[in-house]
Design a protein around this motif. Structure first.
Motif, mmCIF file in Angstrom:
data_model
loop_
_atom_site.group_PDB
_atom_site.id
_atom_site.type_symbol
_atom_site.label_atom_id
_atom_site.label_comp_id
_atom_site.label_asym_id
_atom_site.label_seq_id
_atom_site.Cartn_x
_atom_site.Cartn_y
_atom_site.Cartn_z
ATOM 1 N N GLY A 107 0.776 -1.414 -0.042
ATOM 2 C CA GLY A 107 -0.026 -0.023 -0.120
ATOM 3 C C GLY A 107 0.808 1.278 -0.037
ATOM 4 N N VAL A 108 0.153 2.580 -0.272
ATOM 5 C CA VAL A 108 0.812 3.730 -0.390
ATOM 6 C C VAL A 108 1.729 4.128 1.005
ATOM 7 N N GLN A 109 0.804 3.978 2.056
ATOM 8 C CA GLN A 109 1.618 4.256 3.403
ATOM 9 C C GLN A 109 2.935 3.499 3.363
ATOM 10 N N GLY A 110 2.783 2.197 3.189
ATOM 11 C CA GLY A 110 4.223 1.427 3.323
ATOM 12 C C GLY A 110 5.158 1.980 2.386
ATOM 13 N N PHE A 111 4.835 2.177 1.407
ATOM 14 C CA PHE A 111 5.409 2.408 0.187
ATOM 15 C C PHE A 111 6.532 3.942 0.371
ATOM 16 N N VAL A 112 5.716 4.824 1.101
ATOM 17 C CA VAL A 112 6.328 5.943 1.430
ATOM 18 C C VAL A 112 6.892 5.931 2.366
ATOM 19 N N HIS A 113 6.576 5.096 3.642
ATOM 20 C CA HIS A 113 7.575 4.955 4.748
ATOM 21 C C HIS A 113 8.545 4.333 4.326
ATOM 22 N N ALA A 114 8.536 3.416 3.220
ATOM 23 C CA ALA A 114 9.872 2.475 2.819
ATOM 24 C C ALA A 114 10.809 3.555 2.346
ATOM 25 N N LYS A 115 10.287 4.458 1.427
ATOM 26 C CA LYS A 115 11.078 5.416 0.667
ATOM 27 C C LYS A 115 11.739 6.325 1.523
ATOM 28 N N VAL A 116 11.195 6.856 2.408
ATOM 29 C CA VAL A 116 11.591 7.961 3.546
ATOM 30 C C VAL A 116 12.788 7.254 4.218
ATOM 31 N N ASN A 117 12.524 6.024 4.762
ATOM 32 C CA ASN A 117 13.288 5.147 5.439
ATOM 33 C C ASN A 117 14.666 4.923 4.698
ATOM 34 N N GLY A 118 14.537 4.440 3.533
ATOM 35 C CA GLY A 118 15.552 4.219 2.516
ATOM 36 C C GLY A 118 16.475 5.175 2.350
ATOM 37 N N THR A 119 16.016 6.475 2.295
ATOM 38 C CA THR A 119 16.829 7.885 2.345
ATOM 39 C C THR A 119 17.340 7.877 3.767
ATOM 40 N N LYS A 120 16.799 7.922 4.843
ATOM 41 C CA LYS A 120 17.368 8.099 6.182
ATOM 42 C C LYS A 120 18.605 7.057 6.212
ATOM 43 N N GLN A 121 18.237 5.681 5.737
ATOM 44 C CA GLN A 121 19.195 4.515 6.045
ATOM 45 C C GLN A 121 20.502 5.018 5.133
ATOM 46 N N LEU A 122 20.111 5.610 3.929
ATOM 47 C CA LEU A 122 21.267 5.752 2.932
ATOM 48 C C LEU A 122 22.176 6.886 3.704
ATOM 49 N N LEU A 123 21.682 7.985 4.188
ATOM 50 C CA LEU A 123 22.356 8.962 4.992
ATOM 51 C C LEU A 123 23.016 8.640 6.117
ATOM 52 N N MET A 124 22.419 7.503 6.850
ATOM 53 C CA MET A 124 22.936 6.893 7.881
ATOM 54 C C MET A 124 24.434 6.261 7.563
ATOM 55 N N VAL A 125 24.417 5.549 6.332
ATOM 56 C CA VAL A 125 25.514 4.574 5.976
ATOM 57 C C VAL A 125 26.282 5.678 5.466
ATOM 58 N N MET A 126 26.180 6.727 4.588
ATOM 59 C CA MET A 126 26.987 7.875 4.247
ATOM 60 C C MET A 126 27.776 8.465 5.120
ATOM 61 N N PHE A 127 27.162 8.741 6.215
ATOM 62 C CA PHE A 127 27.581 9.504 7.410
ATOM 63 C C PHE A 127 28.173 8.474 8.547
ATOM 64 N N HIS A 128 28.362 7.045 8.244
ATOM 65 C CA HIS A 128 28.650 6.198 9.294
ATOM 66 C C HIS A 128 27.861 6.334 10.607
ATOM 67 N N ARG A 129 26.519 6.467 10.665
ATOM 68 C CA ARG A 129 25.729 6.687 11.674
ATOM 69 C C ARG A 129 24.838 5.725 12.017
ATOM 70 N N TYR A 130 25.205 4.455 11.570
ATOM 71 C CA TYR A 130 24.143 3.382 11.630
ATOM 72 C C TYR A 130 24.525 2.664 12.833
ATOM 73 N N PRO A 131 23.699 1.970 13.516
ATOM 74 C CA PRO A 131 23.952 1.153 14.883
ATOM 75 C C PRO A 131 24.557 -0.160 14.563
ATOM 76 N N GLU A 132 25.419 -0.685 15.436
ATOM 77 C CA GLU A 132 26.190 -1.818 15.192
ATOM 78 C C GLU A 132 26.037 -2.588 16.412
ATOM 79 N N PRO A 133 25.297 -3.571 16.288
ATOM 80 C CA PRO A 133 24.758 -4.502 15.118
ATOM 81 C C PRO A 133 23.377 -3.760 15.081
#
Ligand code: HEC
Ligand code: HEC
Ligand code: HEC
Ligand code: HEC
Ligand code: HEC
Length: 476
Positions: free
Chosen positions: A174-200
């Protein structure tokens, strides 16, 4: 015809009159240029040329380009409004709006502006998008962004869901899940670029409900009945002695008479719980909705003070949390592989040595891939010279198998190691069922959620060398 004239006069003429300002014209050009780029990529994608399976490309095609498109659309009325305000303040609003006519210099100028600006924008937006796509497809981008998923990616390929796309369980339809995923994807990408993701990386509460994922493929009520579980284990003695554990697990479901039974039947739709941690490992409160609608509450006797927190209705993921990417325990992993002949049982103490080697600390997977084989070689060369000379091939094979077990389960760069991701099925390695069935969650009358072994399974054999049941079911 008269209607069209009327429309031109009352709507189109004022629109073009007010729209003929720099801001609106730039807006129009941005909109048309981004639309052209988008359509261009869609056509390329549709024809299947240069299409990319990179999951993060959505950022360009679903966020950046549509963003530019919408920005352009917003600039048009903004410019018109500013111009209207300016003219109105100067008392220059015409009583009749100029006709739409190429002979009119102002109109011609506006059209030319949009055409030229569209072309320039098209080249800029198109080149930037193309370069973005090319960059996201390079190994350096992928190596940096995908490596954070590599533990799950590795385990996933070994699971029964290896053909189920990650998105089937991680993105709600559905649309909500899709938008949520896109927003999350962008957020995650930024986290990876700036090495701000949690480990593990832990799932926490971020997985969509089983209702919209698992149940699109699975039938929650299918009557599975009993399932025979046979586990082979090897000892730490010289002979790697083999033993069997056999359990008939009462999975249940809804039978053809409509009755719910067994493990599946007992929970689905009527058990709620409160967890105090985001991975739902500590559960102080459980509620069971009875057939008459009343709720029996079970509270852990370890609980002090009132229990607050979100109530979760128990679903598939509360037990099958590792259905798609399960990390094993060292014992489980080694037993499983030895049951398939690698490492070979004929090597003395291979279970004991192998277990010590996969549990040891290594700085990286490369380090393990070097040190494990050399340690195993040293062991046989010094302790069992005859085996070392006579069974070189088996030793090589064993070393490879042990390295593989390590690399499928331990990822030092993501701080994923033995036990990082608990599996909720069972109760021997992790709390699992015993998060509630520990005999310690009691209702008001003092009755606890059952801890009786036979409610969940009949244990036919526990670590027996030669259980007669094994022969009875034709496995030996
Ligand atoms: C069959 C459903 C399913 C599929 C397919 C699936 N996942 Fe998951 N994933 C889950 C569930 C359920 C969890 C929550 C695990 C938990 O709570 O322990 C999870 C958790 C995760 C996590 C959080 C860390 C962890 O291991 O708990 C990551 C990262 C992840 N998945 C990545 C992926 C990737 C990448 C793919 C595809 C290669 C994928 N998943 C495919 C169901 C799935
Ligand atoms: C896109 C379809 C699809 C989705 C979504 C899906 N599954 Fe499955 N699942 C399958 C198929 C197909 C199999 C059978 C694979 C086989 O037999 O090898 C399977 C097998 C299983 C099994 C039995 C095998 C095993 O590994 O123990 C379990 C348990 C299971 N799924 C649970 C889940 C859970 C929990 C979810 C949601 C998090 C889920 N599935 C989501 C298709 C799906
Ligand atoms: C209370 C815990 C629990 C819940 C909730 C639960 N399961 Fe299970 N399920 C089990 C256990 C235990 C087994 C048997 C042990 C095993 O397969 O490892 C099992 C087995 C299965 C199997 C394997 C059957 C086979 O033939 O191998 C499938 C498929 C499955 N469950 C799907 C689901 C789905 C889909 C849901 C959600 C609608 C669900 N389960 C909810 C505990 C649960
Ligand atoms: C969130 C808490 C929770 C978890 C986790 C949980 N259960 Fe339960 N389970 C319950 C409650 C509550 C009942 C109902 C107890 C009662 O009626 O006395 C129940 C009932 C059952 C029953 C039926 C008992 C009977 O007397 O007929 C079985 C079988 C069962 N659970 C198996 C499992 C298995 C297997 C697992 C792990 C894979 C598991 N449960 C995990 C809460 C839980
Ligand atoms: C609430 C349900 C439940 C109860 C109560 C329970 N078990 Fe289990 N047990 C399970 C499930 C589910 C599995 C299967 C796990 C799997 O699929 O790997 C299991 C597996 C096992 C195994 C298999 C070996 C292994 O390494 O997984 C043994 C042994 C075992 N249980 C012993 C016991 C004993 C002894 C008791 C009584 C004190 C008991 N269990 C009570 C649910 C339960």
């Amino acid at each position: 015809m008269a209607d069209l004239e009327q429309f031109k006069k009352n709507w189109l003429r004022p629109f073009l009159f007010y729209g003929n300002n720099t801001i609106s014209l730039i807006g129009g050009a941005l909109t048309s240029a981004s639309a052209l780029v988008l359509v261009g990529f869609w056509v390329v994608d549709f024809l299947g040329h240069g299409g990319s399976s990179n999951p993060y490309l959505g950022i360009i095609f679903d966020l950046v380009l549509p963003g530019i498109f919408v920005l352009g659309l917003l600039l048009i009325p903004l410019g018109m409004w500013l111009r209207q305000r300016q003219l109105s303040a100067a008392g220059q609003i015409p009583s009749i709006y100029p006709a739409i006519d190429f002979a009119e210099p102002a109109f011609r100028h506006g059209v030319n502006f949009v055409i030229v600006a569209t072309f320039i924008n098209f080249v800029i937006v198109g080149t930037a998008s193309y370069r973005g796509v090319a960059y996201m497809d390079t190994p350096s981008f992928c190596g940096q962004s995908c490596h954070v998923m590599s533990p799950e990616f590795t385990a996933y390929h070994l699971s029964s869901h290896a053909d189920v796309p990650c998105t089937s369980c991680h993105i709600a339809p559905g649309v909500q899940g899709f938008v949520h995923a896109k927003v999350n994807g962008t957020k995650q990408l930024l986290m990876v670029m700036f090495h701000r993701y949690p480990e593990p990386i832990m799932a926490g509460d971020k997985i969509p409900s089983a209702q919209v994922t698992c149940l699109s493929c699975h039938n929650a009520e299918r009557n599975i009945g009993d399932k025979l579980l046979v586990k082979t284990s090897y000892g730490d003695d010289e002979k790697n002695s083999m033993t069997y554990t056999m359990a008939m697990v009462h999975v249940g479901g809804r039978d053809s008479f409509g009755n719910l039974s067994g493990i599946h039947g007992a929970h689905l739709g009527h058990i709620e719980y409160v967890a105090t941690d985001s991975n739902h490992q500590t559960i102080p409160w459980v509620g069971k909705t009875n057939p008459d609608g009343s709720v029996t509450e079970f509270v852990s006797s370890d609980t002090k003070g009132p229990i607050t927190g979100e109530k979760h209705l128990m679903n598939c993921i509360d037990c099958h949390n590792r259905a798609a990417h399960s990390f094993l325990t060292p014992e489980e992993a080694l037993n499983k592989d030895m049951a398939q002949g690698r490492p070979s049982r004929s090597l003395p103490f291979v279970h004991k040595e192998g277990l010590a080697l996969i549990k040891a600390d290594y700085s990286s997977r490369q380090d393990a891939a070097v040190r494990i084989p050399s340690a195993l070689e040293t062991f046989y060369r010094t302790q069992y010279p005859a085996v070392w000379t006579g069974q070189r091939a088996e030793i090589d094979q064993a070393a490879k198998a042990i390295v593989a077990i390590y690399s499928n389960n331990v990822f030092p760069f993501m701080k994923v190691t033995w036990g990082t991701h608990p599996n909720n099925i069972g109760h021997n390695d992790y709390p699992g069922c015993f998060r509630c069935h520990d005999g310690n969650h009691n209702d008001k009358t003092g009755k606890s959620i059952t801890n009786d072994c036979s409610t969940c399974h009949n244990l036919l054999a526990t670590d027996e060398a030669d259980p007669k049941q094994l022969a009875a079911v034709g496995l030996q």
